[in-house]
Design a protein around this motif. Structure first.
Motif, mmCIF file in Angstrom:
data_model
loop_
_atom_site.group_PDB
_atom_site.id
_atom_site.type_symbol
_atom_site.label_atom_id
_atom_site.label_comp_id
_atom_site.label_asym_id
_atom_site.label_seq_id
_atom_site.Cartn_x
_atom_site.Cartn_y
_atom_site.Cartn_z
ATOM 1 N N GLU B 247 0.769 -1.159 -0.093
ATOM 2 C CA GLU B 247 0.096 -0.008 0.046
ATOM 3 C C GLU B 247 0.958 1.182 -0.038
ATOM 4 O O GLU B 247 0.427 2.416 -0.354
ATOM 5 C CB GLU B 247 -0.815 0.034 1.159
ATOM 6 N N ILE B 297 0.216 1.532 -6.964
ATOM 7 C CA ILE B 297 0.563 2.070 -5.426
ATOM 8 C C ILE B 297 0.524 3.732 -5.582
ATOM 9 O O ILE B 297 1.214 4.302 -6.487
ATOM 10 C CB ILE B 297 2.001 1.615 -5.185
ATOM 11 N N TYR B 348 1.599 6.059 7.386
ATOM 12 C CA TYR B 348 0.502 4.848 6.545
ATOM 13 C C TYR B 348 -0.668 5.161 7.272
ATOM 14 O O TYR B 348 -1.821 4.730 6.571
ATOM 15 C CB TYR B 348 1.172 3.456 7.065
#
Lengths: 179, 352, 257
Positions: B247, B297, B348
């Motif tokens: 990710e 991504i 993240y």
């Protein structure tokens, strides 16, 4: 699985040699390994330390955050680095010259009077090898055979008598640690 | 061939000699002294091998330029401040199309900085570094084995394109020891017509970078530019690590990439799908390969031991294609994988 | 039967010199080429021209040449010579190149005893850049950067290269000459030949300092320039042999063998 050992002491105590010999032994056992010395301006009597990372997988970072083993050869080394050790790790202490003991309760400590033991064998310069005997016994990362063979290889063609002293020193440290 | 445990500095030296390097000049500077010392001890044992401890880094680069013109495989090494001094000669070698390998074991800067590992010389290395329109091929190894392989490759690339090639590592890469296997080097393929060895009975040659006529000089610049375009087309190298399901991808090179790998391991243990894109050639930068990743991504984090230099190359590759964040530790500070993992986890958590 | 007493040297290209009328460079180029011809070493000679007026020396010398960045000639020549020990390698340098920006390279090549030859043109001024002060500019000499004349308190003293280099252990042969007169030209040629022979015999570092005219930047006629060398420059920089270890080294070599 990656295991990290951090060696620290004064310059001249053979601290870097401890790390290099372990790294060679780990390599000869077929492990991935990285040896990283702390380096600085050249100075006699300064601090010396190094990290050895060993494992059955690629070593990502050579930086020793949270080593599993801390091997201290001098008092400043213990006070400076005891907090680095991972919880549940082990601290090896050269108790001949270090009076203090770790304040932490979550690590195991092993006191080995390496300097005295080496002196009894007739050569205080083998202090580091006494400690390596204890380390190899306790950590079980490499066998005594592989370690001693690696040590002899890196010592090269230097005096035979030295190899003999090293073998004795190693055996003394190895036997000092009880199973 | 058995594995041997060697320090990065020694690996470079051994690989260079095996690759046929027969001329080394250098000046002591920490943290690359072991390389100079290795060459002093070993290159003279190789047939025709020459070692000179030069009076300065400037002298060293000009010595290797002369030896390169004379037809030898040549190398010099230094660390950041010393590489600044070499720029005059690197520019000159690029202009004169002289092959040679320059090793930069980077330390903290600017100025004298310190002797800790750093990555503050990325701009200098990848943008040419000296004056004028030129580039040097820049290789950014991250392991002991890569130091050996890329050092050998550096000599081949330098010959192939008749241009200086830089190996950009840092104090940690230079000092750490890792097991290494030296591959068999390729035989050298460098035509004698490019060498300056005396005219014999033939026509005399000269090698120069001075072109007073602007049209001649422009032509020479475009000729070099065409060469650089070919290099950019053909010579990019990169590693992708756990990018398949990622990710978020960290972009880092050299030591920083090693730390990033350590961080990724921790992050993956916590279920965060993070991967690594590691440029191995820093110039040419593997721009298209990085851009290709952005098809799937959308979040990239550049991590450097600098205030953000490779970041600009990542932006050129990804701006408008993906989000780009940055984390840097300049000046010789080396973060632990745990620290980096915390930083990455924060970024993240902001991903949609 | 007539005898040829002068002709265009074989190793001098047939290009017209870009040097100003009365400049010493063209003379030194020519006599160096004559020496190369006489010694039959054109095919094994590699020259390193400097940054400065002589940067285009490869347009004139018909030998292999590689240009060095400003001052770096001796470093580059060291690299070439160590790579090809049986070639004759010379660097050709001006006073700024040798005694200012390239002092370190020159000093240390000499100190290492590199088996190369340095031809050092001392004309007490920066020529190519338009007449600025050189390390060898005379006290009170006017240049574009010492408009009131070189003053010791601000600009230091003229650097006496041969005197200084004569104290360096690695130097085998060192002579200062002048091309301000026919006799001086002949002497310079002999000195260059001796230096190349010294190198050919493997005896180590040799350097010939040549006092050389720069009429343009001295703002003098060609004839006055020659006179200025004899009357002024040569007093500060006296010609002569400053070091000659050739005979001693040869004798030592004989004793050894």
């Amino acid at each position: 699985m990656i295991i990290k050992a951090f060696f620290s002491g004064f310059g001249g105590q053979g601290v870097l040699m401890m790390g290099i010999s372990l790294a060679n032994a780990a390599m000869n056992k077929g492990l991935h390994v990285t040896y990283l010395p702390a380096y600085g301006a050249e100075m006699r009597g300064g601090t010396a330390n190094c990290t050895v990372a060993m494992g059955d997988e690629e070593i990502a970072s050579p930086v020793a955050s949270e080593p599993d083993y801390l091997i201290v050869m001098s008092s400043p080394a213990l006070s400076s680095f005891q907090n680095k050790v991972t919880s549940g790790g082990t601290i090896f202490i050269n108790s001949s010259i270090i009076e203090a003991r770790p304040l932490r309760q979550d690590v195991q400590s092993l006191c080995i009077p390496c300097t005295d033991m080496a002196q009894e064998l007739g050569n205080s310069r083998a202090t580091n090898i006494v400690m390596m005997g204890a380390f190899v016994k306790k950590s079980r990362i490499v066998t005594p055979d592989i370690y001693l063979k690696s040590l002899e290889t890196i010592m090269g063609s230097r005096k035979k008598s030295l190899a003999e002293i090293n073998r004795k020193a190693f055996a003394a440290g190895f036997d000092y640690v009880k199973d | 061939m058995n594995k041997v445990l060697m320090s990065g500095n020694n690996i470079i030296g051994e690989a260079a000699i095996r690759a046929g390097c027969r001329f080394y000049a250098g000046y002591p500077i920490t943290p690359q002294n072991e390389l100079t010392e290795y060459m002093a001890e070993h290159i003279r044992s190789a047939e025709g091998g020459v070692f000179i401890q030069s009076e300065s880094e400037i002298a060293a680069i000009n010595m290797i330029a002369g030896a390169s013109a004379a037809g030898l495989r040549v190398m010099t090494s230094s660390s950041s401040p010393g590489i600044s001094l070499k720029q005059e000669g690197i520019s000159s070698m690029a202009a004169c199309e002289l092959p040679g390998v320059i090793v930069n074991i980077m330390r903290g800067g600017p100025g004298l900085g310190n002797i800790r590992p750093a990555q503050g010389d990325y701009f200098q290395a990848t943008r040419g570094g000296g004056h004028g329109d030129y580039r040097t091929i820049v290789l950014g190894p991250a392991t002991g084995q890569e130091l050996a392989d890329l050092t050998m490759d550096a000599f081949d690339l330098a010959d192939k394109y008749r241009t200086p090639v830089m190996i950009l590592a840092d104090g940690m890469m230079g000092q750490m020891m890792e097991p290494v296997i030296f591959k068999k080097p390729h035989p050298r393929n460098y035509p004698e017509k490019f060498m300056l060895r005396g005219a014999g009975n033939g026509k005399s040659k000269f090698i120069r970078g001075l072109l007073l006529d602007p049209i001649d000089s422009e032509g020479h610049n475009w000729k070099l530019a065409r060469k650089y375009a070919v290099i950019a087309q053909n010579e990019t190298l990169r590693e992708e690590h756990l990018t398949q399901d990622a990710e978020m991808v960290i972009v880092a090179y050299g030591t920083a990439a090693r730390i990033a790998k350590g961080a990724i391991k921790r992050l993956r243990d916590h279920g965060l799908k993070v991967g690594l894109f590691r440029p191995i050639t820093l110039w040419p930068f593997p721009e298209m390969k990085l851009r290709a990743l952005s098809a799937g991504i959308k979040n990239f984090l550049v991590f450097e031991m600098s205030t953000g230099q490779m970041l600009e190359d990542v932006r050129l590759a990804l701006q408008g294609y993906a989000n780009i964040d940055f984390h840097g530790r300049p000046g010789g500070a080396v973060p632990t994988p745990a620290e980096l993992a915390n930083v990455v986890a924060k970024f993240y958590s902001k991903i949609d | 039967m007539s005898k040829i007493v002068f002709q265009h040297p074989q190793s001098l290209k047939h290009n017209i010199f870009h040097y100003c009328p009365g400049c010493g460079h063209s003379i030194v180029h020519r006599i160096t080429c004559e020496v190369i011809d006489e010694m039959g070493i054109r095919g094994i000679t590699i020259g390193v021209p400097p940054a400065g007026c002589a940067v285009l020396a490869y347009n004139y010398f018909d030998v292999d040449m590689i240009e060095a960045p400003h001052g770096r000639g001796p470093a580059m020549a060291s690299g070439i010579k160590r790579s090809l020990p049986d070639r004759i390698v010379f660097s050709y340098q001006g006073d700024g190149d040798l005694a200012a920006i390239g002092m370190a390279e020159s000093f240390h090549a000499a100190n290492r005893g590199e088996n190369i030859t340095v031809i050092f043109i001392n004309n007490a001024v920066y020529g190519m850049t338009g007449g600025q002060m050189a390390p060898t500019t005379m006290l009170n000499q006017k240049t574009t950067t010492s408009p009131a004349g070189r003053q010791q308190r601000l600009d230091g003293y003229p650097v006496k290269v041969s005197e200084i280099f004569s104290k360096i252990g690695g130097v085998t042969y060192l002579e200062r000459c002048s091309v301000s007169s026919p006799a001086g030209v002949n002497k310079t040629k002999k000195a260059i030949k001796k230096a190349f022979q010294c190198q050919l015999d493997g005896l180590g570092f040799s350097m010939i300092e040549v006092l050389s005219m720069c009429p343009t930047n001295w703002k003098m006629s060609s004839v006055d320039s020659c006179k200025w060398i004899d009357d002024i420059l040569a007093k500060e920089f006296p010609p002569g042999i400053y070091k000659d270890e050739i005979a001693a080294l040869k004798k030592a070599a004989e004793v050894r063998s």
